[in-house]
Design a protein around this motif. Structure first.
Motif, PDB file in Angstrom:
ATOM      1  N   LEU A  28       0.836  -1.472  -0.103  1.00  0.00           N
ATOM      2  CA  LEU A  28       0.095   0.042   0.145  1.00  0.00           C
ATOM      3  C   LEU A  28       0.935   1.082   0.059  1.00  0.00           C
ATOM      4  CD1 LEU A  28      -2.966   1.067   0.149  1.00  0.00           C
ATOM      5  CD2 LEU A  28      -2.758   1.163   2.662  1.00  0.00           C
ATOM      6  N   TRP A  29       0.664   2.088  -1.057  1.00  0.00           N
ATOM      7  CA  TRP A  29       1.387   3.576  -1.094  1.00  0.00           C
ATOM      8  C   TRP A  29       0.288   4.617  -0.984  1.00  0.00           C
ATOM      9  CZ3 TRP A  29       6.777   3.545  -2.746  1.00  0.00           C
ATOM     10  CH2 TRP A  29       7.239   2.295  -2.899  1.00  0.00           C
ATOM     11  N   MET A  30       0.805   5.822  -0.398  1.00  0.00           N
ATOM     12  CA  MET A  30      -0.072   7.024  -0.177  1.00  0.00           C
ATOM     13  C   MET A  30       0.826   8.093  -1.053  1.00  0.00           C
ATOM     14  SD  MET A  30      -1.357   8.984   2.989  1.00  0.00           S
ATOM     15  CE  MET A  30       0.488   9.240   3.679  1.00  0.00           C
ATOM     16  N   LYS A  31      -0.168   8.950  -1.581  1.00  0.00           N
ATOM     17  CA  LYS A  31       0.196  10.000  -2.182  1.00  0.00           C
ATOM     18  C   LYS A  31      -0.485  11.392  -1.830  1.00  0.00           C
ATOM     19  CE  LYS A  31       0.596  12.202  -7.002  1.00  0.00           C
ATOM     20  NZ  LYS A  31       2.268  12.343  -7.188  1.00  0.00           N
ATOM     21  N   LYS A  32      -0.117  12.434  -1.345  1.00  0.00           N
ATOM     22  CA  LYS A  32      -0.651  13.617  -0.808  1.00  0.00           C
ATOM     23  C   LYS A  32      -0.396  14.727  -1.903  1.00  0.00           C
ATOM     24  CE  LYS A  32       0.355  12.922   4.056  1.00  0.00           C
ATOM     25  NZ  LYS A  32       0.716  13.342   5.009  1.00  0.00           N
ATOM     26  N   GLY A  33      -1.423  15.240  -2.500  1.00  0.00           N
ATOM     27  CA  GLY A  33      -0.958  16.237  -3.380  1.00  0.00           C
ATOM     28  C   GLY A  33      -0.289  15.910  -4.625  1.00  0.00           C
ATOM     29  N   LYS A  34       0.839  16.809  -4.576  1.00  0.00           N
ATOM     30  CA  LYS A  34       1.723  16.769  -5.690  1.00  0.00           C
ATOM     31  C   LYS A  34       3.161  15.999  -5.207  1.00  0.00           C
ATOM     32  CE  LYS A  34       0.142  20.236  -8.787  1.00  0.00           C
ATOM     33  NZ  LYS A  34       0.098  20.147 -10.132  1.00  0.00           N
ATOM     34  N   GLN A  35       3.148  15.559  -4.003  1.00  0.00           N
ATOM     35  CA  GLN A  35       4.204  14.852  -3.508  1.00  0.00           C
ATOM     36  C   GLN A  35       4.316  13.570  -3.782  1.00  0.00           C
ATOM     37  OE1 GLN A  35       3.544  14.610   0.959  1.00  0.00           O
ATOM     38  NE2 GLN A  35       3.729  17.104   1.035  1.00  0.00           N
ATOM     39  N   ARG A  36       5.680  13.013  -3.728  1.00  0.00           N
ATOM     40  CA  ARG A  36       5.960  11.655  -4.135  1.00  0.00           C
ATOM     41  C   ARG A  36       4.958  10.436  -3.398  1.00  0.00           C
ATOM     42  NH1 ARG A  36      12.353  11.270  -4.675  1.00  0.00           N
ATOM     43  NH2 ARG A  36      12.549  12.813  -6.049  1.00  0.00           N
ATOM     44  N   ARG A  37       4.856   9.160  -4.106  1.00  0.00           N
ATOM     45  CA  ARG A  37       4.250   8.252  -3.338  1.00  0.00           C
ATOM     46  C   ARG A  37       5.185   7.927  -2.095  1.00  0.00           C
ATOM     47  NH1 ARG A  37       3.089   6.245  -8.785  1.00  0.00           N
ATOM     48  NH2 ARG A  37       1.289   6.836  -9.275  1.00  0.00           N
ATOM     49  N   ARG A  38       4.345   7.383  -0.804  1.00  0.00           N
ATOM     50  CA  ARG A  38       5.366   6.690   0.219  1.00  0.00           C
ATOM     51  C   ARG A  38       4.723   5.681   0.293  1.00  0.00           C
ATOM     52  NH1 ARG A  38       4.268  10.658   4.637  1.00  0.00           N
ATOM     53  NH2 ARG A  38       4.008   8.886   5.687  1.00  0.00           N
ATOM     54  N   LEU A  39       5.636   4.413   0.940  1.00  0.00           N
ATOM     55  CA  LEU A  39       5.300   3.435   1.179  1.00  0.00           C
ATOM     56  C   LEU A  39       4.361   3.378   2.637  1.00  0.00           C
ATOM     57  CD1 LEU A  39       5.162   0.477   0.461  1.00  0.00           C
ATOM     58  CD2 LEU A  39       7.225   0.282   1.560  1.00  0.00           C
TER      59      LEU A  39
END
Length: 50
Positions: A28-39
């Protein structure tokens, strides 16, 4: 850098620019706005709670 294939998991948080994705290893990865995806979470972790 590894090459991942992502598919988006729909949640209502998408309306607030917070998106969740699953990669080909089912992590599962998360992306906030224009930031990079984080695990966020690795799928293979087991907890032994008794």
């Amino acid at each position: 850098m590894p090459n991942y294939h992502f598919r988006e998991v729909w949640t209502p948080l998408r309306w607030f620019q917070i998106r969740f994705y699953r990669d080909d290893a089912d992590r599962l990865w998360m992306k906030k706005g224009k930031q990079r995806r984080r695990l966020v979470r690795k799928q293979g972790i087991e907890t032994n709670e008794t």
